[in-house]
Design a protein around this motif. Structure first.
Motif, PDB file in Angstrom:
ATOM      1  N   UNK A 163      26.357  27.075  73.569  1.00  0.00           N
ATOM      2  CA  UNK A 163      24.782  26.845  73.084  1.00  0.00           C
ATOM      3  C   UNK A 163      24.099  25.620  72.363  1.00  0.00           C
ATOM      4  N   UNK A 164      24.903  24.524  72.338  1.00  0.00           N
ATOM      5  CA  UNK A 164      24.717  23.405  71.577  1.00  0.00           C
ATOM      6  C   UNK A 164      23.588  23.063  72.487  1.00  0.00           C
ATOM      7  N   UNK A 165      22.505  22.309  71.798  1.00  0.00           N
ATOM      8  CA  UNK A 165      21.145  21.910  72.140  1.00  0.00           C
ATOM      9  C   UNK A 165      21.537  20.493  72.989  1.00  0.00           C
ATOM     10  N   UNK A 166      20.431  20.240  73.847  1.00  0.00           N
ATOM     11  CA  UNK A 166      20.145  18.877  74.326  1.00  0.00           C
ATOM     12  C   UNK A 166      19.196  17.963  73.538  1.00  0.00           C
ATOM     13  N   UNK A 167      19.235  16.954  73.755  1.00  0.00           N
ATOM     14  CA  UNK A 167      17.731  16.151  73.175  1.00  0.00           C
ATOM     15  C   UNK A 167      16.988  15.733  74.106  1.00  0.00           C
ATOM     16  N   UNK A 168      15.702  15.999  73.844  1.00  0.00           N
ATOM     17  CA  UNK A 168      14.590  15.690  75.016  1.00  0.00           C
ATOM     18  C   UNK A 168      13.791  15.064  74.557  1.00  0.00           C
ATOM     19  N   UNK A 169      13.098  13.818  75.250  1.00  0.00           N
ATOM     20  CA  UNK A 169      11.885  13.162  74.745  1.00  0.00           C
ATOM     21  C   UNK A 169      10.627  13.765  74.680  1.00  0.00           C
ATOM     22  N   UNK A 170       9.905  13.154  74.334  1.00  0.00           N
ATOM     23  CA  UNK A 170       8.426  13.852  74.111  1.00  0.00           C
ATOM     24  C   UNK A 170       7.818  14.081  75.553  1.00  0.00           C
ATOM     25  N   UNK A 171       8.023  13.340  76.193  1.00  0.00           N
ATOM     26  CA  UNK A 171       7.758  13.334  77.772  1.00  0.00           C
ATOM     27  C   UNK A 171       8.332  14.541  78.425  1.00  0.00           C
ATOM     28  N   UNK A 172       9.595  14.931  78.208  1.00  0.00           N
ATOM     29  CA  UNK A 172      10.360  15.930  78.885  1.00  0.00           C
ATOM     30  C   UNK A 172       9.857  17.323  78.376  1.00  0.00           C
ATOM     31  N   UNK A 173       9.552  17.253  76.872  1.00  0.00           N
ATOM     32  CA  UNK A 173       9.026  18.576  76.199  1.00  0.00           C
ATOM     33  C   UNK A 173       7.702  18.735  77.036  1.00  0.00           C
ATOM     34  N   UNK A 174       6.659  17.846  77.107  1.00  0.00           N
ATOM     35  CA  UNK A 174       5.556  18.121  77.726  1.00  0.00           C
ATOM     36  C   UNK A 174       5.479  18.392  79.172  1.00  0.00           C
ATOM     37  N   UNK A 175       6.790  17.972  80.003  1.00  0.00           N
ATOM     38  CA  UNK A 175       6.885  18.438  81.241  1.00  0.00           C
ATOM     39  C   UNK A 175       7.182  20.047  81.603  1.00  0.00           C
ATOM     40  N   UNK A 176       7.628  20.444  80.428  1.00  0.00           N
ATOM     41  CA  UNK A 176       7.795  22.066  80.168  1.00  0.00           C
ATOM     42  C   UNK A 176       6.598  22.924  79.902  1.00  0.00           C
ATOM     43  N   UNK A 177       5.376  22.063  79.807  1.00  0.00           N
ATOM     44  CA  UNK A 177       4.186  22.651  79.497  1.00  0.00           C
ATOM     45  C   UNK A 177       4.048  23.039  78.058  1.00  0.00           C
ATOM     46  N   UNK A 178       4.831  22.229  77.262  1.00  0.00           N
ATOM     47  CA  UNK A 178       4.921  22.548  75.848  1.00  0.00           C
ATOM     48  C   UNK A 178       4.077  21.374  74.967  1.00  0.00           C
ATOM     49  N   UNK A 179       3.993  21.393  73.889  1.00  0.00           N
ATOM     50  CA  UNK A 179       3.237  20.550  72.961  1.00  0.00           C
ATOM     51  C   UNK A 179       4.425  20.000  72.151  1.00  0.00           C
ATOM     52  N   UNK A 180       4.736  18.687  72.323  1.00  0.00           N
ATOM     53  CA  UNK A 180       5.711  18.089  71.453  1.00  0.00           C
ATOM     54  C   UNK A 180       5.447  17.946  70.121  1.00  0.00           C
ATOM     55  N   UNK A 181       4.190  18.204  69.748  1.00  0.00           N
ATOM     56  CA  UNK A 181       3.989  17.674  68.160  1.00  0.00           C
ATOM     57  C   UNK A 181       4.244  18.963  67.585  1.00  0.00           C
ATOM     58  N   UNK A 182       4.481  20.152  68.421  1.00  0.00           N
ATOM     59  CA  UNK A 182       5.111  21.593  67.662  1.00  0.00           C
ATOM     60  C   UNK A 182       6.367  21.856  67.919  1.00  0.00           C
ATOM     61  N   UNK A 183       7.348  21.206  68.517  1.00  0.00           N
ATOM     62  CA  UNK A 183       8.696  21.426  68.838  1.00  0.00           C
ATOM     63  C   UNK A 183       9.452  20.686  67.658  1.00  0.00           C
ATOM     64  N   UNK A 184      10.714  21.057  67.384  1.00  0.00           N
ATOM     65  CA  UNK A 184      11.623  20.529  66.409  1.00  0.00           C
ATOM     66  C   UNK A 184      12.229  19.321  66.958  1.00  0.00           C
ATOM     67  N   UNK A 185      12.034  18.249  66.136  1.00  0.00           N
ATOM     68  CA  UNK A 185      12.357  16.951  66.253  1.00  0.00           C
ATOM     69  C   UNK A 185      13.421  16.506  65.492  1.00  0.00           C
ATOM     70  N   UNK A 186      14.608  16.148  65.564  1.00  0.00           N
ATOM     71  CA  UNK A 186      15.808  15.629  64.829  1.00  0.00           C
ATOM     72  C   UNK A 186      15.451  14.337  64.360  1.00  0.00           C
ATOM     73  N   UNK A 187      15.849  13.909  63.156  1.00  0.00           N
ATOM     74  CA  UNK A 187      15.707  12.634  62.638  1.00  0.00           C
ATOM     75  C   UNK A 187      16.573  11.588  63.223  1.00  0.00           C
ATOM     76  N   UNK A 188      16.130  10.297  63.061  1.00  0.00           N
ATOM     77  CA  UNK A 188      17.193   9.198  63.731  1.00  0.00           C
ATOM     78  C   UNK A 188      18.405   9.236  63.106  1.00  0.00           C
ATOM     79  N   UNK A 189      18.563   9.824  61.844  1.00  0.00           N
ATOM     80  CA  UNK A 189      19.997   9.919  61.394  1.00  0.00           C
ATOM     81  C   UNK A 189      21.034  10.775  62.164  1.00  0.00           C
TER      82      UNK A 189
END
Length: 309
Positions: free
Chosen positions: A124-150
């Motif tokens: 159950x390790x996660x994938x990294x999605x771009x904002x466009x990919x999150x939006x393609x799910x019908x979800x708002x990328x401003x509300x989803x968890x985003x990992x830092x550049x570190x």
């Protein structure tokens, strides 16, 4: 583009397929306030539960699709990541309701080999999605968890969990509950019920998994037909669950995911360090806390744990 680097190890599709997807997507508002609750009681010893869980495991693992049905089920949105769309291949599902000897590994009782295989197919390790990919799910990328550049994934990396691996994770947790004596009484020294400090979390997780799998099965609503055969020493017809169909290449998906999840290839200890340091930053959307179910909720329905571990 970080997406191209992160998902470059694609075993069955040309890299050119992913070009041009980053500009697609939409940002919709969604109502996240509707509560969904379920309360189910799980028997730890019933053989019927084991059969149901294992049959369901095979059913979900291979995402059965029948060639005679052009619309096998309603699909949920998927981001344009080629690795999430493995090819279909013909398969006869090896499902029976009678004992098999030797049994397939995933149908066997607990053992180190069985446990290791369940861990492998429920990563159950996660994938990294771009904002466009999150939006393609019908979800708002401003509300989803985003990992830092570190984390080394760029400045536009949102966490995403592959649903089928969540499903196999839940099936594994139900398998642990079926073999409660092995994994908890002997393995952890628990009594008839989990100890007070673990009880609510244990049953809440099982309830979640039961409800999650129920919603998945009823969404798929497989309308294929099971036939029957006569069998020696049986007075009633025996169901023949070995359906012929088209199945996704689950092994290809598992292999691709193992190489492309956000924790793949990290040095020992780095994964734990990064996750321990992850937290909301200023401006992140934080949902209201949901109250946990108290232990006495379970005591009233199952009875107190008066058994000796």
């Amino acid at each position: 583009m970080r997406y191209q680097r992160l998902f470059q190890r694609e075993p069955w599709i040309d890299d050119a397929v992913i070009e041009g997807e980053a500009e697609k997507g939409r940002e919709d508002e969604f109502d996240r306030s509707r509560p969904r609750r379920t309360s189910c009681m799980l028997s730890f010893s019933t053989a019927l539960g084991y059969i149901i869980a294992l049959c369901l495991a095979i059913y979900l693992l291979y995402d059965k699709q029948h060639s005679q049905n052009n619309h096998p089920y309603i699909r949920t949105p998927q981001p344009p990541i080629p690795g999430l769309h493995p090819p279909l291949k013909p398969r006869t599902l090896p499902i029976t309701d009678w004992p098999i000897h030797p049994a397939p590994l995933l149908r066997q009782p607990p053992s180190p080999d069985v446990d290791a295989e369940w861990v492998r197919i429920s990563n159950v390790h996660n994938l990294a999605l771009t904002s466009a990919q999150v939006a393609s799910l019908g979800k708002d990328p401003s509300r989803t968890v985003k990992v830092p550049p570190t984390w080394g994934l760029g400045d536009d990396a949102h966490l995403g969990l592959v649903t089928v691996l969540h499903q196999t994770h839940c099936l594994n947790k139900l398998r642990h509950a079926v073999y409660y004596d092995h994994y908890f009484r002997k393995g952890k020294g628990w009594g008839r019920l989990p100890p007070d400090e673990e009880r609510s979390r244990y049953f809440t997780h099982l309830d979640h998994c039961l409800h999650f799998l129920l919603e998945t099965v009823t969404c798929v609503a497989d309308t294929s037909i099971t036939t029957y055969n006569w069998m020696e020493n049986r007075t009633l017809p025996v169901a023949d669950f070995q359906a012929n169909g088209q199945c996704r290449d689950f092994e290809a998906l598992v292999s691709w995911h193992a190489e492309n999840n956000v924790d793949a290839g990290r040095p020992e200890g780095e994964e734990e360090r990064l996750w321990a340091a992850l937290g909301p930053k200023e401006g992140d959307v934080i949902l209201p806390r949901v109250a946990e179910v108290p232990n006495d909720f379970w005591d009233e329905r199952i009875g107190p744990d008066s058994d000796v571990a």
